[in-house]
Design a protein around this motif. Structure first.
Motif, PDB file in Angstrom:
ATOM      1  N   VAL A   1       0.689  -1.245   0.050  1.00 25.96           N
ATOM      2  CA  VAL A   1      -0.153  -0.075  -0.716  1.00 25.96           C
ATOM      3  C   VAL A   1       1.162   1.011  -0.067  1.00 25.96           C
ATOM      4  CG1 VAL A   1      -1.955  -1.016   0.879  1.00 25.96           C
ATOM      5  CG2 VAL A   1      -0.223   0.129   2.591  1.00 25.96           C
ATOM      6  N   LYS A   2       0.221   2.870  -0.395  1.00 24.82           N
ATOM      7  CA  LYS A   2       0.947   3.839  -0.559  1.00 24.82           C
ATOM      8  C   LYS A   2       1.222   4.243   0.994  1.00 24.82           C
ATOM      9  CE  LYS A   2       1.001   8.582  -2.094  1.00 24.82           C
ATOM     10  NZ  LYS A   2      -0.803   9.396  -2.881  1.00 24.82           N
ATOM     11  N   PRO A   3       2.914   4.504   1.230  1.00 28.28           N
ATOM     12  CA  PRO A   3       3.269   5.558   2.337  1.00 28.28           C
ATOM     13  C   PRO A   3       2.767   6.735   2.254  1.00 28.28           C
ATOM     14  CG  PRO A   3       5.322   4.822   0.744  1.00 28.28           C
ATOM     15  CD  PRO A   3       3.784   4.388   0.416  1.00 28.28           C
ATOM     16  N   ILE A   4       2.176   6.764   3.438  1.00 30.25           N
ATOM     17  CA  ILE A   4       0.970   8.705   3.333  1.00 30.25           C
ATOM     18  C   ILE A   4       2.079   8.884   4.698  1.00 30.25           C
ATOM     19  CG2 ILE A   4      -0.776   9.385   4.288  1.00 30.25           C
ATOM     20  CD1 ILE A   4      -1.201   7.507   1.805  1.00 30.25           C
ATOM     21  N   GLY A   5       2.413  10.871   4.394  1.00 30.25           N
ATOM     22  CA  GLY A   5       2.909  11.900   5.288  1.00 30.25           C
ATOM     23  C   GLY A   5       3.729  12.911   4.278  1.00 30.25           C
ATOM     24  N   THR A   6       3.696  13.748   4.480  1.00 32.58           N
ATOM     25  CA  THR A   6       4.559  15.179   4.106  1.00 32.58           C
ATOM     26  C   THR A   6       5.490  15.316   5.140  1.00 32.58           C
ATOM     27  OG1 THR A   6       2.693  16.778   4.776  1.00 32.58           O
ATOM     28  CG2 THR A   6       2.958  15.325   2.683  1.00 32.58           C
ATOM     29  N   HIS A   7       5.290  16.763   6.277  1.00 34.44           N
ATOM     30  CA  HIS A   7       5.610  17.197   7.501  1.00 34.44           C
ATOM     31  C   HIS A   7       5.292  16.734   9.127  1.00 34.44           C
ATOM     32  CE1 HIS A   7       3.859  21.170   4.923  1.00 34.44           C
ATOM     33  NE2 HIS A   7       3.499  20.889   6.241  1.00 34.44           N
ATOM     34  N   ALA A   8       5.360  17.563   9.679  1.00 36.03           N
ATOM     35  CA  ALA A   8       5.422  17.662  11.387  1.00 36.03           C
ATOM     36  C   ALA A   8       5.918  19.207  12.031  1.00 36.03           C
ATOM     37  CB  ALA A   8       6.203  16.387  12.471  1.00 36.03           C
ATOM     38  N   HIS A   9       5.275  18.942  13.268  1.00 32.62           N
ATOM     39  CA  HIS A   9       5.355  19.980  13.870  1.00 32.62           C
ATOM     40  C   HIS A   9       6.487  20.652  13.334  1.00 32.62           C
ATOM     41  CE1 HIS A   9       1.479  19.112  15.156  1.00 32.62           C
ATOM     42  NE2 HIS A   9       1.115  19.901  15.342  1.00 32.62           N
ATOM     43  N   GLU A  10       7.721  19.675  13.642  1.00 33.79           N
ATOM     44  CA  GLU A  10       8.606  19.934  14.352  1.00 33.79           C
ATOM     45  C   GLU A  10       9.670  21.008  13.263  1.00 33.79           C
ATOM     46  OE1 GLU A  10      12.684  17.039  13.683  1.00 33.79           O
ATOM     47  OE2 GLU A  10      10.385  15.723  13.890  1.00 33.79           O
TER      48      GLU A  10
END
Length: 393
Positions: free
Chosen positions: A205-214
């Motif tokens: 399946v697709k890995p999901i995510g971009t950036h976080a608060h840090e």
């Protein structure tokens, strides 16, 4: 307990790549925050220390590298070669236990220490149950797949897109693996992927995510609070050139974020992520912002990811339907729905040392004031600089 470098959230990898490109000399310090005031059993710190030390042996396999090459073409060959040579340095993690209190501090080059947060939280969560002899009953264990199936089939009937975001506070890796397998098997088009890169690879399946608060917190320390959002977005675009186009909104409150999210960024980014505060209020504000800029909200997407349950998801869908695109990232409700109380804890960046500067506290001004994190003097300064009244934050 951890068997792969990729047993981590995808946005840690995407941010690591961006940090290497933009801030290779930056230093960072992270700390464990025990929000739930959990009492840790005797010896917990020593066991955690042993597990952290074992992580030094983890390496990216050839198969894992090929997977990233094919799945994530925006990760260039130089970064993938770097990751193939990367290994955790356990000396970057300081673990201390005094009675029932646990202290975990991570310190070192930001491009290295950025990968510690998620696997450390997963270890703390799994050990929390193991060392207290908390087990899943046979009945609850037998219902793991069925509960997951019931949830994803509900979301499928509603016509929604759902991603799994539950690495941090999972009951165990084994439960997490079973949950993602069930989501993939029963979810069909409703299941868009998982934040966990190893399980995305394992289940196809697709890995999901971009950036976080840090990412934004560091920019606040490096460039000042007024410029943090706009420069964080600009640098993200510089690295990814239109890929990974969901922007996180609430590092310095969403109100301040939208002041920086002008027509350029609103057109460049595919949408925004909601992570704190009332989701309906946020959706209304986001729709109004796009409309003020002359952008059709239905051409954009909100990713909702704040403590979601089926009931909360249905309420959000009712409001957003035919008004703006929406998708959902669900974490603990998937990976720790086994009849036990999930932990309430985070690991956050607390200080940063940009190149040529001294250590500075970093902060987060959530849309929920009780979730503000960081040095209180710096929080007060940020509120004054950003013209945030006490009543509104």
């Amino acid at each position: 307990m951890l068997t792969s470098l990729l047993d981590n959230d995808f946005y840690k990898i995407t941010m690591q790549n961006a940090v290497i490109k933009r801030f290779p000399y930056a230093q960072a310090r992270y700390a464990f925050i025990n929000r739930g005031e959990h009492h840790f059993p005797d010896g917990f710190g020593a066991v955690l220390r042993r597990e952290v030390d074992k992580m030094a042996a983890l390496r990216l396999s050839n198969e894992e590298k090929r997977y990233l090459q094919v799945t994530c073409p925006y990760l260039d060959p130089t970064y993938l070669d770097f990751l193939a040579g990367f290994h955790y340095d356990p000396s970057e993690v300081i673990i201390e236990q005094q009675g029932h209190d646990l202290s975990v501090v991570i310190e070192g080059p930001w491009y290295r220490t950025i990968l510690w947060e998620v696997p450390l939280m997963a270890l703390i969560s799994e050990l929390w149950y193991q060392l207290r002899d908390v087990i899943v009953s046979r009945e609850d264990d037998a219902l793991v797949e069925q509960r997951t199936r019931d949830k994803i089939e509900l979301y499928r009937r509603l016509g929604l897109k759902i991603a799994e975001f539950g690495t941090r506070r999972r009951f165990s890796f084994a439960i997490h693996d079973r949950v993602v397998g069930a989501l993939h098997h029963y979810g069909g088009e409703a299941f868009s992927g998982t934040s966990n890169v190893l399980l995305a690879m394992r289940h196809g399946v697709k890995p999901i995510g971009t950036h976080a608060h840090e990412w934004f917190m560091f920019h606040g320390a490096r460039f000042g609070f007024k410029m943090a959002n706009s420069l964080a977005l600009e640098h993200w675009v510089d690295v990814y050139r239109g890929d990974l186009g969901i922007a996180l909104t609430d590092t310095f409150t969403s109100r301040v974020f939208f002041d920086s999210f002008d027509k350029k960024f609103a057109k460049l980014f595919d949408g925004v992520r909601h992570d704190s505060g009332d989701p309906i209020d946020f959706a209304a504000a986001t729709i109004a912002h796009y409309e003020r800029l002359g952008i059709d909200p239905l051409s954009k997407t909100i990713i909702f990811s704040d403590a979601l349950t089926p009931e909360k998801v249905e309420r959000i869908q009712t409001f957003c339907q035919n008004r703006i695109g929406m998708a959902f990232g669900i974490g603990t409700n998937f990976t720790n729905d086994v009849g036990v109380e999930p932990m309430n804890m985070v690991i956050k960046m607390v200080e940063a040392r940009p190149e040529g500067q001294d250590w500075l506290p970093v902060i987060k001004l959530s849309d929920v004031p009780d979730k503000h994190t960081g040095d209180q003097d710096m929080i007060s300064l940020a509120k004054r600089v950003l013209s945030l009244s006490r009543a509104s934050v």
